[in-house]
Design a protein around this motif. Sequence first.
Motif, PDB file in Angstrom:
ATOM      1  N   CYS A 326      45.332  38.917  40.106  1.00 45.39           N
ATOM      2  CA  CYS A 326      44.678  38.243  38.983  1.00 45.39           C
ATOM      3  C   CYS A 326      45.748  37.820  37.983  1.00 45.39           C
ATOM      4  O   CYS A 326      46.498  38.657  37.486  1.00 45.39           O
ATOM      5  CB  CYS A 326      43.676  39.185  38.320  1.00 45.39           C
ATOM      6  SG  CYS A 326      42.992  38.509  36.793  1.00 45.39           S
ATOM      7  N   CYS A 329      44.848  39.671  34.400  1.00 49.63           N
ATOM      8  CA  CYS A 329      45.025  41.099  34.091  1.00 49.63           C
ATOM      9  C   CYS A 329      45.964  41.799  35.061  1.00 49.63           C
ATOM     10  O   CYS A 329      46.304  42.962  34.851  1.00 49.63           O
ATOM     11  CB  CYS A 329      43.677  41.823  34.061  1.00 49.63           C
ATOM     12  SG  CYS A 329      42.991  42.155  35.698  1.00 49.63           S
ATOM     13  N   HIS A 331      45.365  42.718  38.163  1.00 52.10           N
ATOM     14  CA  HIS A 331      44.690  43.479  39.221  1.00 52.10           C
ATOM     15  C   HIS A 331      44.859  42.764  40.566  1.00 52.10           C
ATOM     16  O   HIS A 331      44.602  41.574  40.671  1.00 52.10           O
ATOM     17  CB  HIS A 331      43.209  43.620  38.874  1.00 52.10           C
ATOM     18  CG  HIS A 331      42.414  44.359  39.899  1.00 52.10           C
ATOM     19  ND1 HIS A 331      42.693  45.655  40.259  1.00 52.10           N
ATOM     20  CD2 HIS A 331      41.351  43.982  40.651  1.00 52.10           C
ATOM     21  CE1 HIS A 331      41.840  46.041  41.181  1.00 52.10           C
ATOM     22  NE2 HIS A 331      41.001  45.046  41.431  1.00 52.10           N
ATOM     23  N   CYS A 345      38.263  37.905  39.708  1.00 50.32           N
ATOM     24  CA  CYS A 345      38.858  39.234  39.530  1.00 50.32           C
ATOM     25  C   CYS A 345      37.763  40.289  39.496  1.00 50.32           C
ATOM     26  O   CYS A 345      36.819  40.192  38.731  1.00 50.32           O
ATOM     27  CB  CYS A 345      39.689  39.291  38.260  1.00 50.32           C
ATOM     28  SG  CYS A 345      40.432  40.920  38.034  1.00 50.32           S
ATOM     29  N   CYS A 348      38.525  42.324  35.772  1.00 49.79           N
ATOM     30  CA  CYS A 348      38.317  41.770  34.433  1.00 49.79           C
ATOM     31  C   CYS A 348      37.336  40.600  34.426  1.00 49.79           C
ATOM     32  O   CYS A 348      36.971  40.104  33.365  1.00 49.79           O
ATOM     33  CB  CYS A 348      39.642  41.346  33.806  1.00 49.79           C
ATOM     34  SG  CYS A 348      40.286  39.787  34.465  1.00 49.79           S
ATOM     35  N   TYR A 350      37.794  37.567  35.461  1.00 51.25           N
ATOM     36  CA  TYR A 350      38.412  36.248  35.370  1.00 51.25           C
ATOM     37  C   TYR A 350      38.089  35.434  36.619  1.00 51.25           C
ATOM     38  O   TYR A 350      38.208  35.936  37.736  1.00 51.25           O
ATOM     39  CB  TYR A 350      39.930  36.423  35.220  1.00 51.25           C
ATOM     40  CG  TYR A 350      40.732  35.149  35.313  1.00 51.25           C
ATOM     41  CD1 TYR A 350      40.826  34.295  34.221  1.00 51.25           C
ATOM     42  CD2 TYR A 350      41.386  34.792  36.489  1.00 51.25           C
ATOM     43  CE1 TYR A 350      41.571  33.126  34.311  1.00 51.25           C
ATOM     44  CE2 TYR A 350      42.122  33.637  36.582  1.00 51.25           C
ATOM     45  CZ  TYR A 350      42.217  32.800  35.482  1.00 51.25           C
ATOM     46  OH  TYR A 350      42.929  31.645  35.576  1.00 51.25           O
TER      47      TYR A 350
HETATM   48 ZN   LIG Z   1      41.693  40.338  36.216  1.00 47.00          ZN
END
Ligand SMILES: [Zn+2]
Length: 411
Positions: A326, A329, A331, A345, A348, A350
């Motif tokens: 991501c 963030c 991840h 994501c 988060c 996204y």
């Molecule tokens: Zn994320």
Amino acid sequence: MEVRRTVPVKLEVTDSDADSLRETIQQFLGAANYVVDAAYDGEWVETRKSVLHDETYADIRDRTELHSNHVQSARDRAVDALKSTVAKWQRGKTASLPTFTSPFCEYNRRNATFHDDHATLSTVGGRITAEYVLPDEDRDTPHSQYLCSDDYETTGATLHYREAADEFYLHVRTKADVDDPDPPENGTVLGVDIGVENIAVTSTGVFWSADELDHWHREYEKRRVSMQQRGTRDAHDAIQRVGETETGRVEQLLHCVANELVDEADERGCSHIAFEDLTDIRDRMSGGKRLHAWAFRRLFEYVEYKAEECGIAVERVDPENTSRRCSSCGHTAKTNRPSQETFECQRCGYENHADYNAAKNVGYRLLRDQTGSGGGAPVGVRLNTGMMNANGVMPVPESVRAGVHGESPRR
Ligand SMILES: [Zn+2]
């Protein structure tokens, strides 16, 4: 500058309120599908909101118990999906009319009220209260950063129902005005993702589609097959010539892409262009896809050549996980990438076009690789909306997000 963030939050509701939410979602999807049906007369697709409003609004109010804002949101979602279908047709692609099946429903500030730890939501059974299931406040989560922040204002939300787990999630949209960070004059990276659907996508959100290459390839392939069927010596020579013509056209197109790509870096004041290392590019070409490793090597060579004239450095970075990470963030998970085009994501929330997300990661990786290596090291990645630096990441505004939620091909 305006920054937008979407924060997914799990909801806790009573059993009877859950029934109301499920029924609201069903009626919302029904309303969106009703608009799609009304838009298509068997030949033409109507995509004007005002016309579709006149044709469907009263009917849907009659047939459902939906809040008037739900009726409007359902129509808007249908119009977006219809436009995306029409755009595909215009590019010569086949696409079916949208059908809304995945359970969701839109909320704005007229049919919902958002608080720090709960929301009240209009449903077909009246207004209900949904508590947020929030993680530990001590941790630095998107919830504490955006939901409970005075700087971020909530603008609306999408309610998602996960059928398998029987859970409701609210993806809350927030926005804030932040100071535009001063972009440094040099030390800025343009990240580039290369792929099959799109030849190249930059961290600034410029896409070069591979549609044209695919189209030529299919045409040349047809000619090759019909020549092969003749099987003569002449046919063999003709096939050879078709191959050369195709290669020539591909090279010409790659040249254009390379020029535009370097122009983009130049116009955005970038000192570096970051590509994925192409050594194991073969892995990305699976599934009978048309573009070959040589085409990407050629693109890289053209970019290197043209960039040198402009004093821009071209670097390669390790491609590992650039498509699964991501860019917002950090991840990294396989499940962040549910389809070829989509990045979502799982931590988060996204969402963006997968190639665009990857392009930002490529830029970010060069930053990571070179930070601390001394003079001339890049300090930021150029994005559409500003800069992403090594500490904080600038989110992308909703307007540049690609794709339509809740849309699946009609069976
Ligand atoms: Zn994320």
